[in-house]
Design an enzyme around this catalytic site. Sequence first.
Site, PDB file in Angstrom:
ATOM      1  N   ALA A  17      33.139 -52.717  28.861  1.00 25.52           N
ATOM      2  CA  ALA A  17      31.701 -52.929  28.967  1.00 25.52           C
ATOM      3  C   ALA A  17      30.694 -53.904  28.826  1.00 25.52           C
ATOM      4  CB  ALA A  17      31.845 -52.718  26.752  1.00 25.52           C
ATOM      5  N   SER A  43      41.339 -55.749  26.113  1.00 33.20           N
ATOM      6  CA  SER A  43      42.190 -54.801  26.114  1.00 33.20           C
ATOM      7  C   SER A  43      42.190 -53.880  27.591  1.00 33.20           C
ATOM      8  CB  SER A  43      41.967 -53.625  25.422  1.00 33.20           C
ATOM      9  OG  SER A  43      42.413 -54.487  23.656  1.00 33.20           O
ATOM     10  N   THR A  44      40.940 -53.323  27.518  1.00 34.69           N
ATOM     11  CA  THR A  44      40.389 -52.811  29.319  1.00 34.69           C
ATOM     12  C   THR A  44      41.639 -53.732  30.136  1.00 34.69           C
ATOM     13  OG1 THR A  44      37.946 -53.364  28.888  1.00 34.69           O
ATOM     14  CG2 THR A  44      38.776 -53.183  31.249  1.00 34.69           C
ATOM     15  N   GLY A  49      46.546 -45.314  30.706  1.00 35.93           N
ATOM     16  CA  GLY A  49      46.775 -43.460  31.075  1.00 35.93           C
ATOM     17  C   GLY A  49      45.526 -43.565  31.789  1.00 35.93           C
ATOM     18  N   GLY A  50      44.357 -43.656  31.766  1.00 39.36           N
ATOM     19  CA  GLY A  50      42.448 -43.434  32.593  1.00 39.36           C
ATOM     20  C   GLY A  50      41.553 -43.195  31.932  1.00 39.36           C
ATOM     21  N   GLU A 116      45.840 -35.823  29.064  1.00 38.55           N
ATOM     22  CA  GLU A 116      46.343 -35.936  27.723  1.00 38.55           C
ATOM     23  C   GLU A 116      46.403 -35.181  26.388  1.00 38.55           C
ATOM     24  OE1 GLU A 116      44.980 -39.358  28.383  1.00 38.55           O
ATOM     25  OE2 GLU A 116      46.276 -40.955  29.292  1.00 38.55           O
ATOM     26  N   HIS A 238      49.309 -46.355  17.868  1.00 38.79           N
ATOM     27  CA  HIS A 238      50.374 -45.198  18.805  1.00 38.79           C
ATOM     28  C   HIS A 238      51.888 -45.746  17.775  1.00 38.79           C
ATOM     29  CE1 HIS A 238      52.680 -44.951  21.809  1.00 38.79           C
ATOM     30  NE2 HIS A 238      51.708 -45.023  22.705  1.00 38.79           N
ATOM     31  N   ARG A 284      50.622 -38.196  18.143  1.00 39.52           N
ATOM     32  CA  ARG A 284      50.516 -38.939  17.910  1.00 39.52           C
ATOM     33  C   ARG A 284      51.263 -39.621  16.567  1.00 39.52           C
ATOM     34  NH1 ARG A 284      46.263 -43.248  21.453  1.00 39.52           N
ATOM     35  NH2 ARG A 284      48.104 -42.008  23.237  1.00 39.52           N
ATOM     36  N   HIS A 345      46.195 -49.583  17.445  1.00 36.60           N
ATOM     37  CA  HIS A 345      46.100 -49.275  18.627  1.00 36.60           C
ATOM     38  C   HIS A 345      44.234 -49.204  18.985  1.00 36.60           C
ATOM     39  CE1 HIS A 345      47.057 -48.033  22.545  1.00 36.60           C
ATOM     40  NE2 HIS A 345      46.555 -46.864  22.851  1.00 36.60           N
ATOM     41  N   SER A 385      37.807 -43.801  25.562  1.00 37.76           N
ATOM     42  CA  SER A 385      37.681 -44.994  25.434  1.00 37.76           C
ATOM     43  C   SER A 385      36.460 -45.795  26.188  1.00 37.76           C
ATOM     44  CB  SER A 385      38.462 -45.976  24.533  1.00 37.76           C
ATOM     45  OG  SER A 385      39.451 -46.190  24.835  1.00 37.76           O
TER      46      SER A 385
HETATM   47  C1  FAD Z   1      47.488 -50.935  25.736  1.00 39.01           C
HETATM   48  C2  FAD Z   1      46.568 -50.080  25.811  1.00 39.01           C
HETATM   49  C3  FAD Z   1      46.348 -49.010  26.305  1.00 39.01           C
HETATM   50  C4  FAD Z   1      45.324 -48.439  26.534  1.00 39.01           C
HETATM   51  N1  FAD Z   1      44.830 -47.096  27.648  1.00 39.01           N
HETATM   52  C5  FAD Z   1      43.501 -46.683  27.181  1.00 39.01           C
HETATM   53  C6  FAD Z   1      43.758 -45.436  28.474  1.00 39.01           C
HETATM   54  O1  FAD Z   1      44.429 -45.209  29.050  1.00 39.01           O
HETATM   55  N2  FAD Z   1      42.153 -45.278  27.837  1.00 39.01           N
HETATM   56  C7  FAD Z   1      41.143 -45.603  27.687  1.00 39.01           C
HETATM   57  O2  FAD Z   1      39.758 -45.563  28.059  1.00 39.01           O
HETATM   58  N3  FAD Z   1      40.961 -46.155  26.917  1.00 39.01           N
HETATM   59  C8  FAD Z   1      42.529 -46.866  26.659  1.00 39.01           C
HETATM   60  N4  FAD Z   1      42.447 -47.999  25.431  1.00 39.01           N
HETATM   61  C9  FAD Z   1      41.567 -48.623  24.842  1.00 39.01           C
HETATM   62  C10 FAD Z   1      40.138 -49.565  26.104  1.00 39.01           C
HETATM   63  O3  FAD Z   1      42.025 -50.083  27.069  1.00 39.01           O
HETATM   64  C11 FAD Z   1      39.749 -50.145  24.905  1.00 39.01           C
HETATM   65  O4  FAD Z   1      38.960 -49.585  24.578  1.00 39.01           O
HETATM   66  C12 FAD Z   1      38.991 -51.030  25.874  1.00 39.01           C
HETATM   67  O5  FAD Z   1      38.860 -51.184  27.102  1.00 39.01           O
HETATM   68  C13 FAD Z   1      37.578 -51.936  24.714  1.00 39.01           C
HETATM   69  O6  FAD Z   1      36.755 -52.511  25.917  1.00 39.01           O
HETATM   70  P1  FAD Z   1      35.896 -53.709  25.544  1.00 39.01           P
HETATM   71  O7  FAD Z   1      35.493 -54.243  26.875  1.00 39.01           O
HETATM   72  O8  FAD Z   1      34.606 -53.054  24.587  1.00 39.01           O
HETATM   73  O9  FAD Z   1      36.514 -54.609  24.906  1.00 39.01           O
HETATM   74  P2  FAD Z   1      37.697 -55.878  25.906  1.00 39.01           P
HETATM   75  O10 FAD Z   1      38.253 -54.412  26.803  1.00 39.01           O
HETATM   76  O11 FAD Z   1      38.970 -55.631  24.313  1.00 39.01           O
HETATM   77  O12 FAD Z   1      37.213 -56.885  26.132  1.00 39.01           O
HETATM   78  C14 FAD Z   1      36.602 -57.433  24.768  1.00 39.01           C
HETATM   79  C15 FAD Z   1      36.125 -59.481  25.440  1.00 39.01           C
HETATM   80  O13 FAD Z   1      35.838 -60.080  23.783  1.00 39.01           O
HETATM   81  C16 FAD Z   1      35.802 -61.622  24.507  1.00 39.01           C
HETATM   82  N5  FAD Z   1      35.941 -62.180  23.740  1.00 39.01           N
HETATM   83  C17 FAD Z   1      36.109 -61.100  21.671  1.00 39.01           C
HETATM   84  N6  FAD Z   1      35.917 -62.058  20.715  1.00 39.01           N
HETATM   85  C18 FAD Z   1      34.793 -62.967  21.506  1.00 39.01           C
HETATM   86  C19 FAD Z   1      33.939 -64.075  21.125  1.00 39.01           C
HETATM   87  N7  FAD Z   1      34.491 -64.352  19.691  1.00 39.01           N
HETATM   88  N8  FAD Z   1      33.544 -64.825  21.735  1.00 39.01           N
HETATM   89  C20 FAD Z   1      34.027 -64.587  23.294  1.00 39.01           C
HETATM   90  N9  FAD Z   1      34.372 -63.243  23.734  1.00 39.01           N
HETATM   91  C21 FAD Z   1      34.706 -62.400  22.805  1.00 39.01           C
HETATM   92  C22 FAD Z   1      37.302 -60.952  25.229  1.00 39.01           C
HETATM   93  O14 FAD Z   1      37.380 -62.066  24.969  1.00 39.01           O
HETATM   94  C23 FAD Z   1      37.248 -60.121  26.012  1.00 39.01           C
HETATM   95  O15 FAD Z   1      36.533 -60.020  27.829  1.00 39.01           O
HETATM   96  C24 FAD Z   1      44.172 -49.324  25.482  1.00 39.01           C
HETATM   97  C25 FAD Z   1      44.129 -50.168  24.408  1.00 39.01           C
HETATM   98  C26 FAD Z   1      45.353 -50.413  24.712  1.00 39.01           C
HETATM   99  C27 FAD Z   1      45.399 -52.010  24.380  1.00 39.01           C
END
Ligand code: FAD
Length: 539
Positions: A17, A43-44, A49-50, A116, A238, A284, A345, A385
């Site tokens: 994001a 988490s990214t 999966g995708g 899926e 999960h 699940r 999860h 997500s």
């Molecule tokens: C094992 C696993 C498998 C998954 N598989 C899938 C899938 O196949 N398909 C799918 O759609 N979704 C999947 N998901 C869910 C998806 O990956 C996440 O919902 C998505 O990546 C979240 O992205 P984000 O950018 O919101 O946050 P994140 O990628 O979690 O990034 C959060 C960022 O915020 C930063 N941060 C947090 N707090 C602070 C702070 N106080 N100060 C500064 N920086 C901070 C962290 O350092 C990080 O850089 C999976 C999740 C997991 C854990």
Amino acid sequence: MNRHFDHDVLIIGSGAAGLTLALSLAKSAKVAVLSKSAVNTGSTWFAQGGIAAVLDDEDSIEAHVADTLVAGSGLCHEDAVRFTVERSKSAIKWLIHQGVDFTREQNSDDYHLTQEGGHSHRRIIHSADATGKAVHSTLIEQVQHHPSIEIFEHHVALNLITQADAGSRKLRCTGAYALNRADDHVHVFQAKTVVLATGGASKVYLYTSNPDSASGDGIAMAWRAGCRVANMEFNQFHPTCLYHPKAKSFLMTEALRGEGAYLRLPDGTRFMPKFDERAELAPRDIVARAIDHEIKRLGCDCVYLDISHKSPEFITEHFPTVKARCLEFGIDITRDPIPVVPAAHYTCGGIVVDNNGQTDLENLYAIGETSFTGLHGANRMASNSLLECIVYAQSAAEHIASRLANVPAPQVSPNWDESRVTNSDEDVVISHNWDELRRFMWDYVGIVRTHKRLERATHRIKLLQKEIAEYYSNYKVSGDLIELRNLATVAELIIRSAMERKESRGLHYSLDHPDMSAIARDTILVPTNFAAQDIIVSA
Ligand SMILES: Cc1cc2nc3c(=O)[nH]c(=O)nc-3n(C[C@H](O)[C@H](O)[C@H](O)COP(=O)(O)OP(=O)(O)OC[C@H]3O[C@@H](n4cnc5c(N)ncnc54)[C@H](O)[C@@H]3O)c2cc1C
């Protein structure tokens, strides 16, 4: 030394994001991205999966919308679902344009799409079984070379800064305080617009598939600054995460059960057939609930996933990564059952936003897993997500860019006040409270809830919050203390939301209220007592 940094836009979080937003805005703004560890934390990176998108001619927007609404158990906001799905194709095109190498069909230029659970069509575009890593590394490569984007790694944002004009009570967000882990100082990051892209809060539970960053910092900061938070009771678990003291967050893919693995109790008995006629192939949430039930009934640490009845050749060919990872912990899956527990999860709830990612606080946005857009309802459908991260980052970018010229520059904010705190000589308080919180959340506010368990959790969280608040006001902040304080806030929000929901729906299951109500309502919490200490009134 405390420093001041000024940018047009401050993005807190460097996952899918945050980085999509940074790249989408960089033509029109000077952008800072904070990450609390290295830029690839979050988490990214771990998504396997995708990404769900309507890309196949046989598929349709209506079908993707309908599947998402079914998965969300009547609680999705249909406008948000439609908004997201309609933009899915252009979101994927944008990622491809950035250079993401998605898997193609054999001997063809067409992209390979998988299907899926919950999806009625093949619509998951992926990069082998490591989609998150492919997306994240591509975006990182792009931001690192962009002249308008400055990345601050190992900077933990700890509080938002809000200002109001003299004579006005209307607050706007103008920055954040962040602890630089390298020099141990809290710096001021000022910006016309601030965006929370901090990911989920699954680390509030003892077992989680998420990396350490998932401590709900964005949700807690927004709550303290006066933003509403919604549907925090919907935590997706999960069913099978490797249970080993040294194995952090390793998922046992659902394909193992798909290929015939059995779930067994410590004495070797299979138990899924008594819970569901589909046995190990039940959805699940049913499998996770059954495992939780057996673990609580027997008081054991874990159950076992056993695929050893298949030939070693079959296992090695189909599950090379799982086999290699388990071998690192002395588990040979061709012979031994794998110890597993369910694990938190995904956080379906979060900071309430509109389709532009705007929160209740002027000039504050939230995108990705930290936000509540209404897309997921009571249960997230697989692979929606990452899509949400890209779509809302892009809509927020458009909105921010269109307003930026009219947003006044922030007034200079004071330095972080450390005059009344000392260095802690009692760090054990942090580690003890941290463990206690995650364990009682697991035991009392986990997969299966009861009123009595939630009451116990309420009692404990109040005591913990008092102790943490006292500690916070007396000692210098550290990364662990910031996270603990935020986890306690998020825990409180989850418990309160779970108490308010007097039904079972989607991911929220209560033994006291096992039926689903006829009317579906969001649980929206409204803060009443927010951070007066961070408010600056400009002259
Ligand atoms: C094992 C696993 C498998 C998954 N598989 C899938 C899938 O196949 N398909 C799918 O759609 N979704 C999947 N998901 C869910 C998806 O990956 C996440 O919902 C998505 O990546 C979240 O992205 P984000 O950018 O919101 O946050 P994140 O990628 O979690 O990034 C959060 C960022 O915020 C930063 N941060 C947090 N707090 C602070 C702070 N106080 N100060 C500064 N920086 C901070 C962290 O350092 C990080 O850089 C999976 C999740 C997991 C854990």
